[in-house]
Design an enzyme around this catalytic site. Structure first.
Site, PDB file in Angstrom:
ATOM      1  N   HIS A 289       0.610  -1.119  -0.095  1.00 33.77           N
ATOM      2  CA  HIS A 289      -0.029   0.068   0.052  1.00 33.77           C
ATOM      3  C   HIS A 289       0.731   1.207   0.092  1.00 33.77           C
ATOM      4  CE1 HIS A 289      -2.858  -2.763   2.470  1.00 33.77           C
ATOM      5  NE2 HIS A 289      -2.946  -3.154   1.420  1.00 33.77           N
TER       6      HIS A 289
ATOM      7  N   TYR B 169       0.668   1.439  13.256  1.00 40.93           N
ATOM      8  CA  TYR B 169       1.273   2.614  12.140  1.00 40.93           C
ATOM      9  C   TYR B 169       0.944   4.012  12.686  1.00 40.93           C
ATOM     10  CZ  TYR B 169      -0.195  -1.397   8.668  1.00 40.93           C
ATOM     11  OH  TYR B 169      -0.125  -2.462   8.281  1.00 40.93           O
TER      12      TYR B 169
ATOM     13  N   ASP C 153      -5.658   6.382  -2.342  1.00 47.55           N
ATOM     14  CA  ASP C 153      -5.055   4.979  -1.718  1.00 47.55           C
ATOM     15  C   ASP C 153      -4.671   4.116  -2.959  1.00 47.55           C
ATOM     16  OD1 ASP C 153      -4.080   3.415   0.185  1.00 47.55           O
ATOM     17  OD2 ASP C 153      -5.817   2.170   0.143  1.00 47.55           O
TER      18      ASP C 153
END
Length: 179
Positions: free
Chosen positions: A64, A134, A145
């Site tokens: 990602h 995170y 994204d």
């Protein structure tokens, strides 16, 4: 307690950090972030959002990244269990394009990874219950994204059939970014 210290910079703007750790008869204590400690080492990381993922063994999450104004620096650490953490440069114009870096992060390693903008990130859970924390420098924006397929990067994953989301399985191949 000691400072957060950069152990290595395996890729430009990707840092392996040592997280100070202590323990006594009550349990243990680990410093995961300290802005001044990073600033004195030339890193200006300003957190905007924080996440926790919990994954079973053989779960792969990734690869990602965010683009445009949502591109972010990301500080990751494994606070329970163990993961194989992988970072790959997704800029086709970079000399480090598709040259992944991997490190095992675990509760006992007391290490964190600070990942700069322009890298895709993912991990494979190596234990039955892995918790990844995170912290990102921008707020997640679903419309910005992006991802690349885990099996299209130049990395030999130890599990050829990990448990994954459909979304992650359907990311484009990394070579499609160069088009």
């Amino acid at each position: 307690m000691n400072n957060l210290v950069i152990l290595q910079e395996p890729l430009p703007n990707v840092f392996v950090l040592n997280c100070p750790h202590s323990f006594d008869n009550r349990g243990d204590f680990t410093k995961l972030f300290h802005s001044d400690h990073l600033l004195t080492q030339g890193i200006n990381f300003v957190p905007a959002e924080s996440f926790l993922t919990r994954s079973k063994r053989d779960v792969l999450r990734g690869m990602h990244f965010q683009v445009e104004e949502s591109a972010h620096d990301k500080l990751v650490t494994c606070i329970k269990g163990a993961v194989l953490d992988v970072v790959v440069d997704v800029d086709p114009n970079s000399p480090n394009f598709n040259k992944p870096f991997a490190i095992e992060l675990s509760k006992t390693s007391n290490q964190a990874l600070l990942i700069g903008k322009g890298y895709a990130h993912g991990f494979l859970s190596l234990s039955d219950d892995s918790w990844m924390h995170y912290t990102t420098s921008t707020v997640h924006n679903p419309s910005l994204d992006r991802g690349v397929r885990w099996d299209s990067i130049a990395f030999d994953w130890p599990n050829p059939q990990p448990v994954m989301s459909d979304r992650d399985r359907l990311h484009p191949k990394i070579e499609d970014l160069a088009r």
